[in-house]
Design a protein around this motif. Structure first.
Motif, PDB file in Angstrom:
ATOM      1  N   SER A   1      58.232  93.366  41.752  1.00  0.00           N
ATOM      2  CA  SER A   1      58.955  94.178  42.272  1.00  0.00           C
ATOM      3  C   SER A   1      60.185  95.002  41.579  1.00  0.00           C
ATOM      4  O   SER A   1      60.818  95.818  40.665  1.00  0.00           O
ATOM      5  CB  SER A   1      59.282  95.406  43.121  1.00  0.00           C
ATOM      6  OG  SER A   1      59.954  94.918  44.304  1.00  0.00           O
TER       7      SER A   1
ATOM      8  N   ALA B   1      56.936 100.516  41.934  1.00  0.00           N
ATOM      9  CA  ALA B   1      56.599  99.770  42.627  1.00  0.00           C
ATOM     10  C   ALA B   1      56.702 100.681  43.617  1.00  0.00           C
ATOM     11  O   ALA B   1      55.803 100.938  44.902  1.00  0.00           O
ATOM     12  CB  ALA B   1      57.371  98.442  42.757  1.00  0.00           C
TER      13      ALA B   1
ATOM     14  N   LEU C   1      50.735  95.381  39.846  1.00  0.00           N
ATOM     15  CA  LEU C   1      52.535  95.549  39.422  1.00  0.00           C
ATOM     16  C   LEU C   1      51.711  93.679  37.376  1.00  0.00           C
ATOM     17  O   LEU C   1      52.898  94.419  36.909  1.00  0.00           O
ATOM     18  CB  LEU C   1      53.219  94.420  39.932  1.00  0.00           C
ATOM     19  CG  LEU C   1      54.257  95.795  40.752  1.00  0.00           C
ATOM     20  CD1 LEU C   1      54.993  95.022  41.802  1.00  0.00           C
ATOM     21  CD2 LEU C   1      54.866  97.107  39.997  1.00  0.00           C
TER      22      LEU C   1
END
Length: 89
Positions: free
Chosen positions: A20, A30, A86
């Motif tokens: 992140s 994030a 992610l």
């Protein structure tokens, strides 16, 4: 985090992992994703915990342990689902 999202990468507030903090774009993504997942986990935890209360003659130790297990599973779900998302982005 949803009402007052962080604007810049910092090490005091927000969802912080190596993925992140890689870029400002990853950070914002994030934070938005984590806010939604944490809200869903909190709602799920509240519903599951309240559903245990009406069971008669339930041992208080078992109630506390089951709430702890629920929270632990939700935390693991949050971490894994955000990490997978992610990686895809």
């Amino acid at each position: 985090m949803h009402r007052f999202p962080t604007k810049r990468i910092n090490f005091f507030y927000g969802y912080r992992t190596l993925q992140s903090v890689r870029s400002q774009q990853a950070w914002r993504f994030a934070q938005q994703l984590a806010a939604g997942k944490m809200f869903a986990a909190g709602l799920t935890s509240a519903i599951l915990s309240l559903s245990i209360l009406p069971i008669p003659h339930f041992d208080p130790f078992i109630e506390v342990m089951s709430a702890g297990v629920i929270l632990l599973l939700l935390i693991v779900w949050i971490k894994i689902s955000i990490a997978v998302t992610l990686r895809k982005n």
